[in-house]
Design an enzyme around this catalytic site. Sequence first.
Site, mmCIF file in Angstrom:
data_model
loop_
_atom_site.group_PDB
_atom_site.id
_atom_site.type_symbol
_atom_site.label_atom_id
_atom_site.label_comp_id
_atom_site.label_asym_id
_atom_site.label_seq_id
_atom_site.Cartn_x
_atom_site.Cartn_y
_atom_site.Cartn_z
ATOM 1 N N HIS A 14 0.870 -1.170 0.000
ATOM 2 C CA HIS A 14 0.000 0.000 0.000
ATOM 3 C C HIS A 14 0.906 1.219 0.000
ATOM 4 O O HIS A 14 2.018 1.176 0.551
ATOM 5 C CB HIS A 14 -0.893 0.026 1.245
ATOM 6 N N CYS B 38 -4.580 1.691 -4.688
ATOM 7 C CA CYS B 38 -3.934 2.799 -3.982
ATOM 8 C C CYS B 38 -2.637 3.233 -4.652
ATOM 9 O O CYS B 38 -2.279 4.419 -4.629
ATOM 10 C CB CYS B 38 -3.660 2.403 -2.529
#
Length: 222
Positions: free
Chosen positions: A49, A123
């Site tokens: 992420h 993301c």
Amino acid sequence: MGAEEKRVSSKSSSEDGGVASCDTQVVLNVYDLTPLNHYTYWFGFGIFHSGIQVHGMEYGFGAHDFPASGVFEVEPKSCPGFIYRCSIPLGRINMPPTEFRIFIENVASEYHGDSYHLISKNCNHFTDDIAWRLTKRHIPGWVNRLARVGSVCSCLLPESLQVTTVKHLPEYHECVEDGLESSSADSHHEHAESDEADQDKLLLSQPSRGSIDITFIKEVHR
């Protein structure tokens, strides 16, 4: 003449100081989604992420069930549910905080929570897009390598990896005073059916780290 030069120099320094106050570093903060990254990272592969840090706050993109902004802000290097790995400077920009706020609110209208997809719009796609718009630089390729591999050979990836990765970590609930939260399934259902104004108040919170909240950016409606 010396006094005049001094006044000019002082004025120049003041102007430079005004410019410098708008100058900020753009940083990519990378997190591990799984402890397995400790082993696969050295082979150039992992599940990560990432968030973009600008003007002292970090911005990321997460999933929820609503056709509203999935762009959120959090204290740098502290995104709940993930394990912080490293920070990568991407360059500097000269943009006042107010101008950046307008920028990120406009971007939020392009990244709705219900459009999040691990392979095609995750993301890391978000941070790469922001990095390019701000600095004309892309994030390192290894951060989002899984998505690139998956876009070519998605059949090789477990189905569990082809769904949104943030949705199952936190619970979405309406922000209420005094830290009180909904206590019944009926209340949660009512929140899901609330109007767009209520959706703008949604917070992404991690139960195990209740002191850290993720606040969604209010998007600019077009």
